[in-house]
Design a protein around this motif. Structure first.
Motif, PDB file in Angstrom:
ATOM      1  N   ARG A 116       1.367  -4.597  -7.174  1.00 28.64           N
ATOM      2  CA  ARG A 116       1.195  -6.061  -7.154  1.00 28.64           C
ATOM      3  C   ARG A 116      -0.231  -6.434  -6.754  1.00 28.64           C
ATOM      4  O   ARG A 116      -0.836  -7.333  -7.335  1.00 28.64           O
ATOM      5  CB  ARG A 116       2.194  -6.693  -6.204  1.00 28.64           C
ATOM      6  N   LEU A 117      -0.781  -5.734  -5.766  1.00 30.69           N
ATOM      7  CA  LEU A 117      -2.157  -5.994  -5.354  1.00 30.69           C
ATOM      8  C   LEU A 117      -3.128  -5.728  -6.508  1.00 30.69           C
ATOM      9  O   LEU A 117      -4.051  -6.505  -6.752  1.00 30.69           O
ATOM     10  CB  LEU A 117      -2.536  -5.122  -4.150  1.00 30.69           C
ATOM     11  N   ASP A 118      -2.907  -4.628  -7.214  1.00 28.96           N
ATOM     12  CA  ASP A 118      -3.777  -4.293  -8.348  1.00 28.96           C
ATOM     13  C   ASP A 118      -3.704  -5.348  -9.441  1.00 28.96           C
ATOM     14  O   ASP A 118      -4.728  -5.746  -9.999  1.00 28.96           O
ATOM     15  CB  ASP A 118      -3.403  -2.923  -8.931  1.00 28.96           C
ATOM     16  N   ARG A 119      -2.486  -5.813  -9.766  1.00 33.40           N
ATOM     17  CA  ARG A 119      -2.341  -6.856 -10.796  1.00 33.40           C
ATOM     18  C   ARG A 119      -3.068  -8.132 -10.381  1.00 33.40           C
ATOM     19  O   ARG A 119      -3.754  -8.762 -11.190  1.00 33.40           O
ATOM     20  CB  ARG A 119      -0.864  -7.161 -11.059  1.00 33.40           C
ATOM     21  N   GLY A 120      -2.932  -8.501  -9.125  1.00 32.74           N
ATOM     22  CA  GLY A 120      -3.606  -9.706  -8.638  1.00 32.74           C
ATOM     23  C   GLY A 120      -5.116  -9.563  -8.686  1.00 32.74           C
ATOM     24  O   GLY A 120      -5.826 -10.462  -9.132  1.00 32.74           O
ATOM     25  N   GLN A 121      -5.612  -8.417  -8.246  1.00 36.06           N
ATOM     26  CA  GLN A 121      -7.053  -8.196  -8.250  1.00 36.06           C
ATOM     27  C   GLN A 121      -7.590  -8.162  -9.676  1.00 36.06           C
ATOM     28  O   GLN A 121      -8.645  -8.731  -9.962  1.00 36.06           O
ATOM     29  CB  GLN A 121      -7.406  -6.908  -7.521  1.00 36.06           C
ATOM     30  N   ASP A 122      -6.863  -7.526 -10.587  1.00 33.03           N
ATOM     31  CA  ASP A 122      -7.287  -7.493 -11.987  1.00 33.03           C
ATOM     32  C   ASP A 122      -7.354  -8.899 -12.575  1.00 33.03           C
ATOM     33  O   ASP A 122      -8.287  -9.229 -13.308  1.00 33.03           O
ATOM     34  CB  ASP A 122      -6.342  -6.623 -12.829  1.00 33.03           C
ATOM     35  N   PHE A 160       9.971   4.875   1.527  1.00 31.51           N
ATOM     36  CA  PHE A 160       8.777   4.283   2.127  1.00 31.51           C
ATOM     37  C   PHE A 160       7.627   4.267   1.123  1.00 31.51           C
ATOM     38  O   PHE A 160       6.989   3.242   0.886  1.00 31.51           O
ATOM     39  CB  PHE A 160       8.398   5.086   3.377  1.00 31.51           C
ATOM     40  N   ARG A 161       7.410   5.397   0.491  1.00 34.50           N
ATOM     41  CA  ARG A 161       6.320   5.513  -0.485  1.00 34.50           C
ATOM     42  C   ARG A 161       6.562   4.605  -1.696  1.00 34.50           C
ATOM     43  O   ARG A 161       5.631   3.972  -2.190  1.00 34.50           O
ATOM     44  CB  ARG A 161       6.162   6.960  -0.927  1.00 34.50           C
ATOM     45  N   ALA A 162       7.782   4.511  -2.154  1.00 33.35           N
ATOM     46  CA  ALA A 162       8.096   3.653  -3.300  1.00 33.35           C
ATOM     47  C   ALA A 162       7.782   2.194  -2.986  1.00 33.35           C
ATOM     48  O   ALA A 162       7.217   1.473  -3.824  1.00 33.35           O
ATOM     49  CB  ALA A 162       9.570   3.811  -3.700  1.00 33.35           C
ATOM     50  N   ALA A 163       8.128   1.741  -1.789  1.00 31.26           N
ATOM     51  CA  ALA A 163       7.828   0.357  -1.398  1.00 31.26           C
ATOM     52  C   ALA A 163       6.315   0.139  -1.336  1.00 31.26           C
ATOM     53  O   ALA A 163       5.806  -0.882  -1.798  1.00 31.26           O
ATOM     54  CB  ALA A 163       8.473   0.033  -0.051  1.00 31.26           C
ATOM     55  N   LEU A 164       5.592   1.106  -0.776  1.00 32.30           N
ATOM     56  CA  LEU A 164       4.126   0.990  -0.732  1.00 32.30           C
ATOM     57  C   LEU A 164       3.528   0.960  -2.136  1.00 32.30           C
ATOM     58  O   LEU A 164       2.600   0.189  -2.411  1.00 32.30           O
ATOM     59  CB  LEU A 164       3.525   2.161   0.047  1.00 32.30           C
ATOM     60  N   GLN A 218       9.469 -10.599  -3.617  1.00 33.14           N
ATOM     61  CA  GLN A 218       9.398  -9.145  -3.691  1.00 33.14           C
ATOM     62  C   GLN A 218       8.549  -8.564  -2.567  1.00 33.14           C
ATOM     63  O   GLN A 218       8.860  -7.492  -2.039  1.00 33.14           O
ATOM     64  CB  GLN A 218       8.856  -8.719  -5.061  1.00 33.14           C
ATOM     65  N   LEU A 219       7.481  -9.268  -2.184  1.00 34.37           N
ATOM     66  CA  LEU A 219       6.662  -8.811  -1.059  1.00 34.37           C
ATOM     67  C   LEU A 219       7.499  -8.747   0.212  1.00 34.37           C
ATOM     68  O   LEU A 219       7.426  -7.776   0.968  1.00 34.37           O
ATOM     69  CB  LEU A 219       5.474  -9.752  -0.846  1.00 34.37           C
ATOM     70  N   ARG A 220       8.280  -9.798   0.449  1.00 31.31           N
ATOM     71  CA  ARG A 220       9.134  -9.813   1.644  1.00 31.31           C
ATOM     72  C   ARG A 220      10.185  -8.703   1.579  1.00 31.31           C
ATOM     73  O   ARG A 220      10.448  -8.036   2.580  1.00 31.31           O
ATOM     74  CB  ARG A 220       9.788 -11.186   1.818  1.00 31.31           C
ATOM     75  N   ALA A 221      10.787  -8.511   0.408  1.00 30.06           N
ATOM     76  CA  ALA A 221      11.802  -7.462   0.260  1.00 30.06           C
ATOM     77  C   ALA A 221      11.188  -6.081   0.516  1.00 30.06           C
ATOM     78  O   ALA A 221      11.800  -5.239   1.199  1.00 30.06           O
ATOM     79  CB  ALA A 221      12.426  -7.519  -1.134  1.00 30.06           C
ATOM     80  N   ASP A 222       9.998  -5.856  -0.007  1.00 29.37           N
ATOM     81  CA  ASP A 222       9.343  -4.565   0.226  1.00 29.37           C
ATOM     82  C   ASP A 222       8.932  -4.399   1.680  1.00 29.37           C
ATOM     83  O   ASP A 222       8.997  -3.294   2.223  1.00 29.37           O
ATOM     84  CB  ASP A 222       8.140  -4.393  -0.704  1.00 29.37           C
ATOM     85  N   ALA A 223       8.524  -5.481   2.323  1.00 24.33           N
ATOM     86  CA  ALA A 223       8.184  -5.393   3.747  1.00 24.33           C
ATOM     87  C   ALA A 223       9.426  -5.017   4.553  1.00 24.33           C
ATOM     88  O   ALA A 223       9.354  -4.182   5.468  1.00 24.33           O
ATOM     89  CB  ALA A 223       7.606  -6.723   4.233  1.00 24.33           C
ATOM     90  N   ARG A 224      10.568  -5.615   4.200  1.00 31.35           N
ATOM     91  CA  ARG A 224      11.817  -5.244   4.889  1.00 31.35           C
ATOM     92  C   ARG A 224      12.169  -3.782   4.619  1.00 31.35           C
ATOM     93  O   ARG A 224      12.608  -3.067   5.514  1.00 31.35           O
ATOM     94  CB  ARG A 224      12.960  -6.166   4.452  1.00 31.35           C
TER      95      ARG A 224
END
Length: 160
Positions: A114-120, A104-108, A82-88
């Motif tokens: 995902r970053l928030d879930r990982g940090q949590d 653009f905003r939706a991908a960000l 999903q990270l790669r898909a969003d980067a594309r």
């Protein structure tokens, strides 16, 4: 509000993409460190959140922390896809003749979630390990943590 010139708009888009890329690198390094455990070569210690705390933990606590993160489901192989898909999607939006700010905003926003879930997950796992310590263990941990915070991680020479 003053209108943005095309030049400043392009700069802002590039800064957003660069910021996202840096965030992805940080999350990738943190997740990789936890999932791979001990590896040959210099340790990867580029962690801006819990790094000093995990380095100050004894081996058993670090192992338990890694296991808790694996069990949390926060860092799954599908996330990398999903990270790669969003980067594309970000690159496509930036390169498009007509900029689609909603895409653009939706991908960000997906990346941020995902970053928030990982940090949590990291913060929960670290807090759990510390809460399970006895007062004496916490005191010893605090001493090691203070030492970790006082000096940056030591890099090992290449080839060792």
């Amino acid at each position: 509000m003053a209108e943005m010139t095309p030049k400043s708009s392009r700069l802002q888009k590039r800064l957003l993409v660069a910021s996202l890329a840096l965030n992805l690198v940080i999350v990738g390094l943190v997740a990789g460190t936890f999932f791979l455990g001990e590896t040959k070569g210099p340790p990867q210690r580029f962690d801006l959140t819990a790094g000093p705390m995990t380095r100050a933990m004894d081996v058993d606590r670090r192992d338990a922390l890694r296991d808790a993160l694996r069990a949390s489901g926060a860092f799954q192989p599908a996330d990398r896809t999903q990270l790669r898909a969003d980067a594309r999607a970000l690159l496509t939006a930036v390169r498009a003749e007509t900029f689609d700010d909603a895409a653009f905003r939706a991908a960000l926003e997906r990346q941020q979630a995902r970053l928030d879930r990982g940090q949590d997950a990291v913060l929960d796992a670290v807090t759990q390990q510390i809460s399970e310590m006895t007062p004496q263990e916490r005191n010893a941990f605090a001493d090691r943590l203070e030492e970790q915070m006082r000096r940056p991680p030591q890099r090992q020479p290449r080839g060792e």
